[in-house]
Design a protein around this motif. Sequence first.
Motif, short mmCIF file in Angstrom:
data_model
loop_
_atom_site.label_atom_id
_atom_site.label_comp_id
_atom_site.label_asym_id
_atom_site.label_seq_id
_atom_site.Cartn_x
_atom_site.Cartn_y
_atom_site.Cartn_z
N ILE A 131 0.86 -1.18 0.00
CA ILE A 131 0.00 0.00 0.00
C ILE A 131 0.90 1.24 0.00
N THR A 132 0.70 2.11 -0.99
CA THR A 132 1.56 3.29 -1.12
C THR A 132 0.82 4.60 -0.86
N GLY A 133 -0.49 4.54 -0.70
CA GLY A 133 -1.24 5.77 -0.46
C GLY A 133 -2.71 5.55 -0.73
N LEU A 134 -3.42 6.66 -0.90
CA LEU A 134 -4.85 6.62 -1.19
C LEU A 134 -5.11 6.78 -2.68
N LYS B 231 -8.44 7.66 -5.42
CA LYS B 231 -9.84 8.05 -5.54
C LYS B 231 -10.68 6.93 -6.14
N ARG B 232 -10.10 6.20 -7.06
CA ARG B 232 -10.83 5.15 -7.77
C ARG B 232 -10.97 3.86 -6.97
N TYR B 233 -9.87 3.42 -6.33
CA TYR B 233 -9.88 2.13 -5.65
C TYR B 233 -9.85 2.21 -4.12
N GLY B 234 -9.72 3.40 -3.58
CA GLY B 234 -9.65 3.57 -2.13
C GLY B 234 -8.20 3.59 -1.64
N LEU B 235 -7.43 2.57 -2.02
CA LEU B 235 -6.03 2.49 -1.64
C LEU B 235 -5.17 2.28 -2.88
N GLN B 236 -4.07 3.00 -2.97
CA GLN B 236 -3.12 2.83 -4.07
C GLN B 236 -2.21 1.66 -3.73
N ARG B 237 -2.13 0.67 -4.64
CA ARG B 237 -1.34 -0.53 -4.38
C ARG B 237 -0.32 -0.76 -5.49
N GLU B 238 0.84 -1.28 -5.10
CA GLU B 238 1.85 -1.74 -6.05
C GLU B 238 1.94 -3.25 -5.88
N PHE B 239 1.46 -4.00 -6.86
CA PHE B 239 1.46 -5.44 -6.75
C PHE B 239 2.88 -5.97 -6.87
N ASP C 298 -8.26 1.23 9.20
CA ASP C 298 -7.07 1.70 9.90
C ASP C 298 -5.97 2.09 8.92
N VAL C 299 -5.85 1.34 7.81
CA VAL C 299 -4.85 1.66 6.79
C VAL C 299 -5.18 3.00 6.16
N LYS C 300 -6.44 3.27 5.88
CA LYS C 300 -6.85 4.55 5.29
C LYS C 300 -6.53 5.71 6.23
N LEU C 301 -6.67 5.48 7.54
CA LEU C 301 -6.34 6.53 8.50
C LEU C 301 -4.85 6.85 8.51
N VAL C 302 -4.00 5.84 8.25
CA VAL C 302 -2.56 6.06 8.23
C VAL C 302 -2.20 7.04 7.11
N PHE C 303 -2.87 6.92 5.96
CA PHE C 303 -2.55 7.75 4.80
C PHE C 303 -3.40 9.01 4.70
N ALA C 304 -4.35 9.20 5.62
CA ALA C 304 -5.24 10.37 5.57
C ALA C 304 -4.51 11.63 5.96
#
Length: 121
Positions: free
Chosen positions: A60-63, A65-73, A115-121
Amino acid sequence: MSKSAIFKQAWALAAMGAVRFGGKKSEYFVESLKIVYAKDKIYVLLVQTSRNRPAWCAKITGLSKRYGLQREFLGDYGLGHWDLTDGIYNYGRGKGDSHYIIVKDGNAQVTYDDDVKLVFA
């Protein structure tokens, strides 16, 4: 891992380097210590996988808008084995199976998407 165990492994690795490539153990010690210390800070994630439900893992690298969380697979999709460094990760098997962990100093702690979303908020 204790400091004593780290140093013992580093000296053993340095001795192997000296035998293989020539020179003194002390010439290889600094790099060997870095290798052993880095290994101690890695968390190994193993996820059971099958043909119908391949395992996946993403950092998880951030938030987003489209998926909620930005991910690098991470690579090795479907393999079920990843060496993770410090960070927040999302993993699962197939669609609809999603879990979150926070890795710090080679240890993992389970967390939730809110909780992950709060970390990047």
